[in-house]
Design an enzyme around this catalytic site. Structure first.
Site, PDB file in Angstrom:
ATOM      1  N   LYS A 156       8.306 -22.450  10.838  1.00  0.00           N
ATOM      2  CA  LYS A 156       9.629 -22.206  10.259  1.00  0.00           C
ATOM      3  C   LYS A 156      10.304 -21.031  10.957  1.00  0.00           C
ATOM      4  O   LYS A 156       9.956 -19.868  10.753  1.00  0.00           O
ATOM      5  CB  LYS A 156       9.532 -21.886   8.760  1.00  0.00           C
ATOM      6  CG  LYS A 156      10.899 -21.972   8.104  1.00  0.00           C
ATOM      7  CD  LYS A 156      11.075 -21.034   6.937  1.00  0.00           C
ATOM      8  CE  LYS A 156      11.696 -19.729   7.301  1.00  0.00           C
ATOM      9  NZ  LYS A 156      13.030 -19.751   7.885  1.00  0.00           N
ATOM     10  N   GLY A 196       8.454 -10.250  10.182  1.00  0.00           N
ATOM     11  CA  GLY A 196       9.727 -10.122   9.470  1.00  0.00           C
ATOM     12  C   GLY A 196       9.745  -8.848   8.662  1.00  0.00           C
ATOM     13  O   GLY A 196       9.109  -7.856   9.035  1.00  0.00           O
ATOM     14  N   GLY A 232       6.954  -9.806   3.831  1.00  0.00           N
ATOM     15  CA  GLY A 232       5.547  -9.683   4.206  1.00  0.00           C
ATOM     16  C   GLY A 232       4.652  -9.539   2.970  1.00  0.00           C
ATOM     17  O   GLY A 232       3.583 -10.134   2.886  1.00  0.00           O
ATOM     18  N   GLU A 264       3.350  -8.826  10.726  1.00  0.00           N
ATOM     19  CA  GLU A 264       3.990  -7.792  11.548  1.00  0.00           C
ATOM     20  C   GLU A 264       5.313  -7.477  10.882  1.00  0.00           C
ATOM     21  O   GLU A 264       6.160  -8.374  10.742  1.00  0.00           O
ATOM     22  CB  GLU A 264       4.235  -8.282  12.980  1.00  0.00           C
ATOM     23  CG  GLU A 264       3.035  -8.195  13.887  1.00  0.00           C
ATOM     24  CD  GLU A 264       2.411  -6.820  13.966  1.00  0.00           C
ATOM     25  OE1 GLU A 264       3.120  -5.811  13.765  1.00  0.00           O
ATOM     26  OE2 GLU A 264       1.201  -6.750  14.217  1.00  0.00           O
ATOM     27  N   GLN A 313      23.750  -7.464   8.859  1.00  0.00           N
ATOM     28  CA  GLN A 313      23.023  -6.431   9.611  1.00  0.00           C
ATOM     29  C   GLN A 313      23.983  -5.309  10.036  1.00  0.00           C
ATOM     30  O   GLN A 313      23.634  -4.126   9.997  1.00  0.00           O
ATOM     31  CB  GLN A 313      22.327  -7.052  10.818  1.00  0.00           C
ATOM     32  CG  GLN A 313      21.466  -6.094  11.607  1.00  0.00           C
ATOM     33  CD  GLN A 313      20.319  -5.493  10.804  1.00  0.00           C
ATOM     34  OE1 GLN A 313      19.563  -6.203  10.139  1.00  0.00           O
ATOM     35  NE2 GLN A 313      20.189  -4.167  10.826  1.00  0.00           N
ATOM     36  N   GLU A 323      13.590   1.857   7.984  1.00  0.00           N
ATOM     37  CA  GLU A 323      13.941   1.104   9.189  1.00  0.00           C
ATOM     38  C   GLU A 323      15.397   0.654   9.109  1.00  0.00           C
ATOM     39  O   GLU A 323      15.813   0.048   8.124  1.00  0.00           O
ATOM     40  CB  GLU A 323      13.037  -0.117   9.336  1.00  0.00           C
ATOM     41  CG  GLU A 323      13.271  -0.834  10.648  1.00  0.00           C
ATOM     42  CD  GLU A 323      12.306  -1.986  10.871  1.00  0.00           C
ATOM     43  OE1 GLU A 323      12.194  -2.837   9.975  1.00  0.00           O
ATOM     44  OE2 GLU A 323      11.685  -2.025  11.944  1.00  0.00           O
TER      45      GLU A 323
HETATM   46  P1  ADP Z   1      14.773 -10.319   8.309  1.00  0.00           P
HETATM   47  O1  ADP Z   1      15.332  -9.216   7.472  1.00  0.00           O
HETATM   48  O2  ADP Z   1      14.312  -9.906   9.658  1.00  0.00           O
HETATM   49  O3  ADP Z   1      15.593 -11.566   8.293  1.00  0.00           O
HETATM   50  P2  ADP Z   1      12.939 -11.653   6.542  1.00  0.00           P
HETATM   51  O4  ADP Z   1      11.595 -11.185   6.098  1.00  0.00           O
HETATM   52  O5  ADP Z   1      13.974 -11.882   5.518  1.00  0.00           O
HETATM   53  O6  ADP Z   1      13.368 -10.617   7.629  1.00  0.00           O
HETATM   54  O7  ADP Z   1      12.793 -12.985   7.391  1.00  0.00           O
HETATM   55  C1  ADP Z   1      11.721 -13.266   8.268  1.00  0.00           C
HETATM   56  C2  ADP Z   1      11.321 -14.711   8.098  1.00  0.00           C
HETATM   57  O8  ADP Z   1      10.791 -14.882   6.784  1.00  0.00           O
HETATM   58  C3  ADP Z   1      12.484 -15.703   8.214  1.00  0.00           C
HETATM   59  O9  ADP Z   1      12.056 -16.877   8.876  1.00  0.00           O
HETATM   60  C4  ADP Z   1      12.815 -15.970   6.772  1.00  0.00           C
HETATM   61  O10 ADP Z   1      13.474 -17.204   6.575  1.00  0.00           O
HETATM   62  C5  ADP Z   1      11.436 -15.975   6.151  1.00  0.00           C
HETATM   63  N1  ADP Z   1      11.433 -15.792   4.691  1.00  0.00           N
HETATM   64  C6  ADP Z   1      12.343 -15.154   3.920  1.00  0.00           C
HETATM   65  N2  ADP Z   1      12.018 -15.222   2.621  1.00  0.00           N
HETATM   66  C7  ADP Z   1      10.863 -15.936   2.531  1.00  0.00           C
HETATM   67  C8  ADP Z   1      10.002 -16.358   1.455  1.00  0.00           C
HETATM   68  N3  ADP Z   1      10.272 -16.096   0.184  1.00  0.00           N
HETATM   69  N4  ADP Z   1       8.906 -17.063   1.790  1.00  0.00           N
HETATM   70  C9  ADP Z   1       8.593 -17.329   3.062  1.00  0.00           C
HETATM   71  N5  ADP Z   1       9.362 -16.986   4.116  1.00  0.00           N
HETATM   72  C10 ADP Z   1      10.480 -16.292   3.863  1.00  0.00           C
END
Ligand code: ADP
Length: 477
Positions: A171, A224, A229, A246, A327, A379
């Site tokens: 994904k 992410g 995380g 990470e 952002q 951050e």
């Molecule tokens: P950023 O702020 O860098 O967008 P995120 O943690 O929101 O960081 O996103 C990183 C990845 O995690 C993306 O692919 C996002 O779609 C995914 N993501 C966001 N929310 C969830 C969730 N509840 N479960 C699994 N993946 C998620």
């Protein structure tokens, strides 16, 4: 044309589509992508599960050939794919092409690793018994990636997952599906059997969450935000699955009195502002000893004023736009917070107008910051950095380590003694001497400690730790 999801070897339309917008020119739609549902994610997981027994026993030459072909095609198309990447993410064309070449190198590296799978044979503690230690694939690996490295991060997760015989549900981040779609298309055409690699594009809260909730996903590798995380970790504990995270960084870059000034300034500008500061290895805390402080700040100011901030695809652009409006708002909010906290906005920080509507921000440098301010602790993930003045090396090291994060850490010095001491004592997964905090090789371990990371390292041979599980077999003969 809507680019579709790949589930069980078929390109599947999702429930609706979403648009990929160019941050250098918001009138430019890079493409439309099928939005996967939670049911699509579950179908992808089922396909990966069904494909696992055959793929896990596939021959190493088959895996080698597919990864090799993928590396070759990415390299042959580096200009086109690099342009797509820069168009969807906003890093400069040089950076976009560089990242694409790196993705090719990663596939090439793991194509080689398929041919070097090895175990150990030992005598048992008991007579006439032999012990074999082998590595086996983990099963279905869920891959969840962020928007800031749209091709390199997917590559450094997909390549080892496939190399070691796992099947994958992938994904990508919703903001940048184009590069991910392209590498999945390449891998599919390179001959992967159906179900081995599945692509589900869409919302993290829907598609990602369906992956977290499935007992059939045996490992999740995630890059992410810290918040997401934690969700990955909690859901993974529930299912007793392997997970690797990470997340953020608040990487220090130390400049000592004895530094070569031009080396220090180049490394600091690169660390803080290249790729628009949108790297988890970027430095936003520049810790400078007092003897060089004023000269360093003046030289940084000159460099910042000369930086060309413009459309990522334009020749001569050094800093592209911020990735999107939310952002950009986060960056300008932190600039306001820094001022309220009493730091001095010495250079930059203004919103910029260019020929096309985009999210342009002049890189910002604060001075007179302390390490307790929010701009030094949280951050920001944009082209915003702060200089913290310190007395000497000892104070610099202690400020550098005084952070919840621990991804990368840099120092500019000509002293062997301080460089050596810093390498040993920096509380970070990666340490850079007279180099930017960002900019890592593809064949060596990548990762951090403290609040930045969880689990084993990514990339290079160390990737085997995550993508395999060890078996110890005893034979009496
Ligand atoms: P950023 O702020 O860098 O967008 P995120 O943690 O929101 O960081 O996103 C990183 C990845 O995690 C993306 O692919 C996002 O779609 C995914 N993501 C966001 N929310 C969830 C969730 N509840 N479960 C699994 N993946 C998620």
């Amino acid at each position: 044309m809507v680019q579709k999801n790949l589930i069980d070897g078929e390109w599947i339309a999702g429930s609706g589509a979403f648009r990929n917008i160019n941050p250098s020119d918001t009138d430019d739609v890079v493409g439309e992508y099928a939005r996967a549902s939670a049911d699509d994610a579950r179908a992808a997981i089922a396909a990966a599960k069904a494909a696992f027994p055959a793929w896990s026993r596939s021959g190493i030459l088959e895996r080698h050939a597919i990864l090799r072909k993928t590396a070759d095609e990415i390299l042959a198309r580096k200009d086109e794919l690099g342009k797509l990447l820069s168009r969807e993410e906003g890093k400069t064309l040089i950076e976009g092409i560089g990242e694409t070449v790196r993705a090719s190198q990663i596939f090439d590296f793991f194509a080689g690793e398929c041919l070097r799978l090895a175990g150990e044979v030992l005598p048992s503690a008991r007579p006439n018994i032999g012990v074999e230690i082998t590595r086996e694939p983990v099963g279905v690996v869920g891959i969840i990636t962020p928007w800031n490295f749209p091709i390199a991060i997917p590559a450094w997760k997909i390549a080892p997952a496939l190399c070691y015989g796992n099947t994958v549900v992938f994904k990508p981040a919703e903001l940048v599906p184009g590069s991910s779609w392209a590498i999945v298309d390449i891998l599919h055409r390179a001959g992967l059997p159906k179900g081995v690699l599945n692509l589900v594009m869409g919302k993290g809260s829907v598609v990602g969450q369906a992956m977290l909730d499935s007992p059939d996903v045996h490992a999740i590798t995630f890059t992410g935000s810290t918040g997401t995380g934690k969700r990955v970790a909690l859901a993974s504990v529930e299912h007793n699955r392997k997970y690797q995270l990470e997340m953020g960084g608040k990487n220090p870059f130390v400049v000592l009195d004895d530094a070569d000034l031009s080396v220090a300034v180049e490394a600091a500008v690169n660390s803080a502002f290249f790729s628009t500061g949108q790297r988890c290895t970027a430095s936003s805390r520049i810790i400078v000893t007092e003897g060089i402080h004023d000269r360093f700040v003046a030289a940084m100011g000159e460099r910042i004023k000369g930086l060309v901030v413009d459309d990522a695809l334009k020749a001569g652009t050094q800093i592209g736009p911020v990735v999107d409006e939310s952002q950009l708002n986060q960056d300008t909010d932190y600039i306001a917070i820094g001022r309220q906290e009493g730091a001095k906005l010495a250079f930059g920080g203004e919103l910029l107008k260019r020929d096309t509507p985009g999210f342009y921000l002049q890189p910002a440098l604060f001075t007179e910051a302390t390490n307790q301010m929010r701009i030094s602790r949280e951050e920001i993930f944009g082209p915003v950095a702060a200089v913290i003045r310190v007395r000497d090396y000892d104070e610099a090291l202690s400020v550098a380590n005084d952070t919840p994060f621990g991804l990368s850490s840099g120092i500019a010095t000509t002293s062997l003694k301080h460089a050596t001491h810093f390498k040993r004592n920096a509380e970070a997964g990666m340490v850079m001497v007279n180099l930017p905090t960002a900019g890592v090789d593809f064949h060596v371990p990548f990762g951090g400690r403290k609040g930045s990371s969880h689990g084993s390292r990514e990339q290079g041979r160390y990737a085997a730790e995550f993508y395999t599980t060890v078996k110890t077999a005893y034979t009496s003969a």
